[in-house]
Motif scaffolding. Sequence first.
Motif, PDB file in Angstrom:
ATOM      1  N   VAL A 182       9.817 -21.687  -9.372  1.00 28.98           N
ATOM      2  CA  VAL A 182      10.510 -21.012 -10.556  1.00 28.98           C
ATOM      3  C   VAL A 182       9.933 -20.219 -11.245  1.00 28.98           C
ATOM      4  CG1 VAL A 182      12.022 -22.660 -11.658  1.00 28.98           C
ATOM      5  CG2 VAL A 182       9.705 -22.316 -12.584  1.00 28.98           C
ATOM      6  N   ASP A 186      12.125 -15.402 -15.932  1.00 29.16           N
ATOM      7  CA  ASP A 186      13.398 -16.841 -15.017  1.00 29.16           C
ATOM      8  C   ASP A 186      14.010 -16.986 -16.208  1.00 29.16           C
ATOM      9  OD1 ASP A 186      12.533 -15.708 -12.527  1.00 29.16           O
ATOM     10  OD2 ASP A 186      13.140 -17.929 -11.626  1.00 29.16           O
ATOM     11  N   ASP A 187      15.113 -16.943 -15.824  1.00 28.57           N
ATOM     12  CA  ASP A 187      16.269 -17.139 -17.492  1.00 28.57           C
ATOM     13  C   ASP A 187      16.649 -19.006 -17.134  1.00 28.57           C
ATOM     14  OD1 ASP A 187      16.023 -14.561 -18.342  1.00 28.57           O
ATOM     15  OD2 ASP A 187      18.151 -14.385 -17.392  1.00 28.57           O
ATOM     16  N   ASP A 188      16.601 -19.531 -15.937  1.00 30.27           N
ATOM     17  CA  ASP A 188      16.492 -20.575 -15.946  1.00 30.27           C
ATOM     18  C   ASP A 188      15.774 -21.083 -14.969  1.00 30.27           C
ATOM     19  OD1 ASP A 188      17.248 -22.979 -15.893  1.00 30.27           O
ATOM     20  OD2 ASP A 188      19.750 -22.717 -14.864  1.00 30.27           O
ATOM     21  N   TRP A 189      14.500 -22.171 -15.513  1.00 25.38           N
ATOM     22  CA  TRP A 189      14.014 -23.425 -14.909  1.00 25.38           C
ATOM     23  C   TRP A 189      14.648 -24.517 -14.667  1.00 25.38           C
ATOM     24  CZ3 TRP A 189       8.262 -23.289 -18.004  1.00 25.38           C
ATOM     25  CH2 TRP A 189       8.330 -22.391 -17.842  1.00 25.38           C
ATOM     26  N   GLY A 190      15.767 -24.329 -14.439  1.00 27.48           N
ATOM     27  CA  GLY A 190      16.659 -25.011 -13.855  1.00 27.48           C
ATOM     28  C   GLY A 190      16.341 -26.830 -15.151  1.00 27.48           C
ATOM     29  N   ARG A 207       7.838 -21.825 -23.627  1.00 24.73           N
ATOM     30  CA  ARG A 207       8.731 -22.083 -23.004  1.00 24.73           C
ATOM     31  C   ARG A 207       8.364 -23.534 -21.975  1.00 24.73           C
ATOM     32  NH1 ARG A 207      11.114 -18.445 -18.758  1.00 24.73           N
ATOM     33  NH2 ARG A 207      12.935 -20.294 -19.038  1.00 24.73           N
ATOM     34  N   ALA A 211      11.534 -27.066 -20.993  1.00 26.53           N
ATOM     35  CA  ALA A 211      11.467 -27.764 -19.928  1.00 26.53           C
ATOM     36  C   ALA A 211      11.820 -29.013 -20.189  1.00 26.53           C
ATOM     37  CB  ALA A 211      10.841 -27.308 -18.732  1.00 26.53           C
TER      38      ALA A 211
END
Length: 305
Positions: A182, A186-190, A207, A211
């Motif tokens: 990632v 990125d807006d989404d780190w999974g 952030r 996560a």
Amino acid sequence: MRRVRYDSVGGPLFLEDVPVPVPGPGELLVRTAAVGVTLPVVRKVTETAEPIPLGGEIAGEVVAVGAGVSRFAVGDRVTGLCFGHGYAEAALLDEAMASPVPEGASAVEAVALVRSGLVALGALTAARPEPGGSVLVTAAASGVGHLAVQLARVHGASRVVGAVSDPAKADFVRSLGADEVVRYGDDDWGAPVDCVLDAVGGDLLGRAVAALAPGGRLVAYSSGGGTVSAYDLLVGAKSVIGFQMARIAHEQPELYEQWRLTLWRLFGEGTLTPSVHGAFPLEAAQRAHAVIEARANRGKVVLVP
């Protein structure tokens, strides 16, 4: 001999000729064959008000020993952390911070593996990963990060995520064993992870905490600082742990030695492979620092006197 110094905040770095130092009690004089370049040292050059000696990881051959030295002799190949002038053709190394370099390993490999590997292994150990769990590594292409990605897999993580500043590093991080990569922006780190190893700090720290899955643990080993909301930790039952390698070396030398032997064993088995982004001569130390400042490295940056 030649060594690198600077006179004002931000540099520039330049070479000077100085006498070869004389080892004091408990010290080794090492003819350096490789010197590691790290982000903390680069930051000291750019941020510290007064010029400081450029120290750090060194590897080379012992050419003289001070009084009381018992573990090493002239001719031994060693690596370790130098707190004085390390960007030099010869440097003083405290015996307590020195480790032997085994046959078959080069000085460059020793610098790329030992200190960065100790930080990576120590941070991972502090995170207490469980087999089958998930680990996210920030600065995953860095000197420490690229080893942490590999070690997370060795420790049985079923999912390893690498976080990077530049998508161009994604293929390199995947080649180390990461399942996902990632980018910081990125807006989404999974999906959330059980553990985060954070080498960045600063604005990214929040952030990284976000996560974490409930009950997750973040290990911070960055000099970048940052703040965390206690409420965010409370509601998610999350933990933030600070890790400092120097404390382990001074207070738990047996553990330090155990980790060092583990790294060399994994290296010998081919399970852990240090990557060197570039080897620069002493006179190109400024260029080596620029690579680190730009976060452009994929693996370790070294100087070769």
